[in-house]
Design an enzyme around this catalytic site. Sequence first.
Site, short mmCIF file in Angstrom:
data_model
loop_
_atom_site.label_atom_id
_atom_site.label_comp_id
_atom_site.label_asym_id
_atom_site.label_seq_id
_atom_site.Cartn_x
_atom_site.Cartn_y
_atom_site.Cartn_z
CD GLU A 127 -36.21 -34.85 24.69
OE1 GLU A 127 -35.87 -35.70 23.84
OE2 GLU A 127 -37.03 -33.96 24.47
CD GLU A 147 -31.74 -32.80 21.53
OE1 GLU A 147 -30.74 -32.25 22.05
OE2 GLU A 147 -32.42 -33.66 22.12
C1 1HE Z 1 -25.96 -44.38 17.84
C2 1HE Z 1 -26.30 -43.26 18.65
C3 1HE Z 1 -27.54 -42.62 18.37
C4 1HE Z 1 -24.38 -43.98 19.30
N1 1HE Z 1 -28.29 -43.12 17.37
N2 1HE Z 1 -26.75 -44.82 16.85
N3 1HE Z 1 -27.87 -38.20 20.13
C5 1HE Z 1 -26.63 -37.83 19.82
O1 1HE Z 1 -26.39 -36.95 19.04
C6 1HE Z 1 -25.51 -38.61 20.51
C7 1HE Z 1 -24.76 -39.40 19.47
N4 1HE Z 1 -23.81 -40.34 20.08
C8 1HE Z 1 -22.61 -39.95 20.57
O2 1HE Z 1 -22.26 -38.78 20.63
C9 1HE Z 1 -21.71 -41.05 21.04
O3 1HE Z 1 -22.11 -42.28 20.45
C10 1HE Z 1 -21.70 -41.23 22.59
C11 1HE Z 1 -20.99 -40.04 23.24
C12 1HE Z 1 -23.09 -41.37 23.15
C13 1HE Z 1 -20.93 -42.53 22.94
O4 1HE Z 1 -19.67 -42.53 22.34
P1 1HE Z 1 -18.87 -43.90 22.18
O5 1HE Z 1 -17.50 -43.56 21.65
O6 1HE Z 1 -18.94 -44.69 23.45
O7 1HE Z 1 -19.69 -44.78 21.10
P2 1HE Z 1 -19.72 -44.62 19.49
O8 1HE Z 1 -18.54 -45.33 18.93
O9 1HE Z 1 -19.93 -43.21 19.10
O10 1HE Z 1 -21.06 -45.41 19.13
C14 1HE Z 1 -21.14 -46.82 19.22
C15 1HE Z 1 -22.23 -47.27 18.29
O11 1HE Z 1 -23.48 -46.71 18.74
C16 1HE Z 1 -22.06 -46.75 16.88
O12 1HE Z 1 -22.65 -47.69 16.02
P3 1HE Z 1 -21.77 -48.76 15.19
O13 1HE Z 1 -22.78 -49.57 14.44
O14 1HE Z 1 -20.84 -47.94 14.32
O15 1HE Z 1 -20.99 -49.55 16.22
C17 1HE Z 1 -22.89 -45.49 16.85
O16 1HE Z 1 -23.32 -45.14 15.56
C18 1HE Z 1 -24.07 -45.93 17.70
N5 1HE Z 1 -24.77 -44.79 18.27
N6 1HE Z 1 -25.31 -43.05 19.53
C19 1HE Z 1 -27.89 -44.18 16.65
N7 1HE Z 1 -27.96 -41.58 19.09
C20 1HE Z 1 -37.23 -37.20 20.69
S1 1HE Z 1 -36.12 -36.18 20.06
C21 1HE Z 1 -34.60 -36.52 20.80
C22 1HE Z 1 -33.52 -35.91 19.98
C23 1HE Z 1 -32.18 -36.45 20.31
O17 1HE Z 1 -32.02 -37.29 21.14
S2 1HE Z 1 -30.91 -35.76 19.44
C24 1HE Z 1 -29.50 -36.42 20.15
C25 1HE Z 1 -29.07 -37.69 19.50
#
Ligand code: 1HE
Length: 273
Positions: A127, A147
Site C-alpha cells: 500500500e 490480509e
Molecule cells: C513483524 C511483522 C509485522 C515481521 N508486524 N512484526 N504483514 C504480514 O502478514 C507479513 C508478516 N511478516 C512475514 O511474513 C515475514 O516476517 C517476512 C516475510 C516479511 C520476513 O520474514 P523473515 O524470515 O525475514 O523475518 P521474521 O523472522 O518473520 O521476522 C523478524 C521479526 O520481525 C520478528 O520479530 P521478533 O521479535 O521475533 O524478532 C517478526 O515477528 C517481526 N515482524 N513482520 C510485526 N508485519 C493498514 S492495513 C495493512 C494490513 C497489513 O499490512 S496485513 C499484512 C501484515
Amino acid sequence: MSQPADADFRPASGLLAQLDLLRIEVAGPVLHVRLNRPAKRNAISDTLITQLHTCFVNVPEGVRAAIVSGEGDHFCAGLDLGELVERDVAEGVLHSRMWHTAFDQIQFGKVPVIAVLHGAVVGGGLELASACHIRVAEASAYFGLPEGQRGLFVGGGGSVRVPRLMGVARMTDMMLTGRVYDVNEGVQAGLAQYGVADGAGFAKALALAQRMASNSPMSNFAVMHALPRIADQAQAEGLFTESLMAAVAESTPDAKERLRAFLEGRAGKVVKS
Ligand code: 1HE
C-alpha cells in the site's frame, strides 16, 4: 538495497532528524527516506505511519523529488501486527484513516516520490509502495497481500490504489488465494514500472529522481495532482480539467523559457534511453 558510496547524501536536519524510525538524507534536490525498523522488517507501527506523515508534510525547501526505501533485507512487512489490539469499529476506522492521511501526503504532496523495492513488499508495504509515483523493484522483491490469511482487509488505501495499478481481478486473486508475485510478474502486472538487479535499485531511482527534479515544477505538480484525478473523471469532465491544467502549465514563465530554449536550439531533444 544499497546506496552508492559516491552519492553526496547528508543527514537531514531539524524536525526530520528527530524521526527515529526513518533515516532521512538529502543530496541537492533529492530526499532519501529510509524505513528504519529492520529488526521488525520495517513493519509499520502507529509511530512509523505518523513519522512518514510528518516527513512528507515537512519536505525541506529546495527538494524536488524523493526516494523511499527500506533498511535491511525487506522493503516493508506491512502493518505492525504486534499493535493489532482490540479496537472498536470507530477506532478501526480512525486507524485506517491515519494511514490514508499519511499516504495521501505522499501521493498528493509537494514532490514526486520513487519507491525502491526489495524483499518483502507485502500488505501495508505494498500500500505504501502504491502511494508512490514510481516503483523500482530489485530482483529480490516479491509482492503479497496476506490480509486474507490474517483475518484483515487492506486499510491503507490498497483497495483504491492497487487495482489502479494491476486491475481488480489480479488483486482479488492475491487476496483470496494468497498468491505472491515475483519481481517479473509484478513488473508485468504493473506493480512496478522498473525491474533491476539486486543492489541496483537506488542508483536507478536516483537517476530518475534527478530527471524528475529537472522538470518544470508546474508540470510535475500537474502529473501528481491532476493526472490521477482526471483518470477518475468521466470523459467530458476529464477533458475539461485537462484543458485547464494544460493552460495553467503553459502559462508559467518557466514553461515559456523552456519553449524558447527549445526553439533556439538550447534544449535537449527527445532521445531513446
Ligand atoms: C513483524 C511483522 C509485522 C515481521 N508486524 N512484526 N504483514 C504480514 O502478514 C507479513 C508478516 N511478516 C512475514 O511474513 C515475514 O516476517 C517476512 C516475510 C516479511 C520476513 O520474514 P523473515 O524470515 O525475514 O523475518 P521474521 O523472522 O518473520 O521476522 C523478524 C521479526 O520481525 C520478528 O520479530 P521478533 O521479535 O521475533 O524478532 C517478526 O515477528 C517481526 N515482524 N513482520 C510485526 N508485519 C493498514 S492495513 C495493512 C494490513 C497489513 O499490512 S496485513 C499484512 C501484515
